[in-house]
Write a protein that holds these residues in place. Structure first.
Motif, PDB file in Angstrom:
ATOM      1  N   MET A   1       0.725  -0.981   0.008  1.00 36.82           N
ATOM      2  CA  MET A   1       0.114   0.037   0.046  1.00 36.82           C
ATOM      3  C   MET A   1       0.805   1.208  -0.038  1.00 36.82           C
ATOM      4  SD  MET A   1      -3.374  -1.056   0.474  1.00 36.82           S
ATOM      5  CE  MET A   1      -4.091  -2.362   1.379  1.00 36.82           C
ATOM      6  N   GLU A   2       0.824   1.860  -1.058  1.00 35.24           N
ATOM      7  CA  GLU A   2       1.698   3.434  -1.040  1.00 35.24           C
ATOM      8  C   GLU A   2       0.682   4.415  -0.613  1.00 35.24           C
ATOM      9  OE1 GLU A   2       3.209   4.044  -5.042  1.00 35.24           O
ATOM     10  OE2 GLU A   2       4.023   1.869  -5.103  1.00 35.24           O
ATOM     11  N   VAL A   3       0.975   5.177   0.463  1.00 34.46           N
ATOM     12  CA  VAL A   3      -0.123   6.175   0.878  1.00 34.46           C
ATOM     13  C   VAL A   3       0.508   7.497   1.039  1.00 34.46           C
ATOM     14  CG1 VAL A   3      -1.154   4.345   2.193  1.00 34.46           C
ATOM     15  CG2 VAL A   3       0.662   5.608   3.292  1.00 34.46           C
ATOM     16  N   VAL A   4      -0.182   8.508   1.233  1.00 29.64           N
ATOM     17  CA  VAL A   4       0.148  10.025   1.454  1.00 29.64           C
ATOM     18  C   VAL A   4      -0.122  10.367   2.589  1.00 29.64           C
ATOM     19  CG1 VAL A   4       0.450  12.347   0.570  1.00 29.64           C
ATOM     20  CG2 VAL A   4       0.538  10.272  -0.909  1.00 29.64           C
ATOM     21  N   ASP A   5       0.625  11.016   3.793  1.00 28.72           N
ATOM     22  CA  ASP A   5       0.163  11.415   4.963  1.00 28.72           C
ATOM     23  C   ASP A   5      -0.430  12.866   4.947  1.00 28.72           C
ATOM     24  OD1 ASP A   5       2.579  13.087   5.131  1.00 28.72           O
ATOM     25  OD2 ASP A   5       3.355  11.870   6.444  1.00 28.72           O
ATOM     26  N   GLU A   6      -0.910  13.286   5.979  1.00 27.51           N
ATOM     27  CA  GLU A   6      -1.229  14.474   5.998  1.00 27.51           C
ATOM     28  C   GLU A   6      -0.428  15.796   5.610  1.00 27.51           C
ATOM     29  OE1 GLU A   6      -0.884  15.167  10.567  1.00 27.51           O
ATOM     30  OE2 GLU A   6      -2.886  15.153   9.945  1.00 27.51           O
ATOM     31  N   ASN A   7       0.998  15.408   5.718  1.00 26.61           N
ATOM     32  CA  ASN A   7       2.043  16.426   5.157  1.00 26.61           C
ATOM     33  C   ASN A   7       2.520  16.121   3.803  1.00 26.61           C
ATOM     34  OD1 ASN A   7       2.028  17.522   8.077  1.00 26.61           O
ATOM     35  ND2 ASN A   7       3.172  15.844   8.579  1.00 26.61           N
ATOM     36  N   GLY A   8       1.717  15.474   3.138  1.00 30.27           N
ATOM     37  CA  GLY A   8       2.194  15.270   1.921  1.00 30.27           C
ATOM     38  C   GLY A   8       3.311  14.047   1.569  1.00 30.27           C
TER      39      GLY A   8
END
Length: 232
Positions: A203-210
């Motif tokens: 799973m490649e994800v992006v957090d709230e900071n980008g």
């Protein structure tokens, strides 16, 4: 004159106190109605002679000190797993209804709907989470604590086994919905998903900071569950 003034002072002092007491009484009555109004709707414990069904009964009786990893795995071994599979559409529609009721602050309806979801799949961390948050909001601390314990018991049985940073140490799930729930709890947004090493979901994800991150979920039990559904 002093007595008259004192009498006026007392009346002025009592009035806001009485108003406050009335408001508190109304709030208590409102919460009581919300809690008792849904008592007819109960989580339906499967009447099956297997480990999953017996454990659901134990949890419903308030005994939450169980082996949650074994409980999750027992779900795929139970006849209820096939029943839940056949009720996928119903489960999906109930979930949509739950979020709609949340947006409309219909707490009694939320409780009813989450109980219906748990009657289908008691391992649903999302349903336990929404139910415990609703109970907490209306002041039912006992039920809120119960479902909090169950929710985090289920969650820890996954994230405390492995670190999710590689396929070898991936978090083992029995349903892909568990992986999505964990990503939601981590506060990240899914960007890309693919199978890695044959038994892992990458799973490649992006957090709230980008910032981009990668989490791995071991899915051999997901495949086993699908095979069991084919053979039943």
């Amino acid at each position: 004159m002093v007595g008259v003034m004192y009498g006026v002072y007392v009346k002025m002092k009592v009035k806001p106190i009485m108003i406050k007491q009335c408001l508190l009484s109304l709030i208590f009555l409102f919460n009581f109605i919300l809690v008792t109004g849904q008592t007819d709707t109960k989580i339906k414990v499967p009447e099956l002679d297997d480990s999953y069904s017996k454990t659901v009964q134990i949890l419903e009786n308030g005994k939450t000190d169980i082996d949650y990893k074994s409980f999750r795995e027992s779900f795929t071994e139970s006849k209820q797993f096939k029943i839940a599979s056949e009720k996928r559409t119903e489960f999906r529609e109930l979930t949509k209804a739950m979020y709609r009721q949340m947006s409309e602050s219909k707490y009694d309806s939320i409780i009813t709907t989450t109980k219906k979801l748990l009657s289908i799949d008691y391992t649903s961390m999302n349903a336990h989470k929404i139910l415990r948050q609703t109970y907490k909001y209306i002041g039912d601390t006992m039920n809120a604590e119960k479902h909090k314990t169950i929710q985090f018991g289920l969650l820890k049985s996954i994230v405390n086994n492995g670190d999710g940073k590689s396929c070898e140490n991936g978090w083992s799930v029995i349903q892909i919905s568990e992986a999505y729930f964990i990503l939601d709890m981590l506060g990240v947004e899914l960007d890309n998903q693919r199978i890695a090493g044959g038994i892992c979901d990458r799973m490649e994800v992006v957090d709230e900071n980008g910032e981009k991150k990668i989490y791995y979920f071991e899915i051999s039990n997901v495949f086993k569950g699908k095979e069991k559904l084919k053979n039943k």
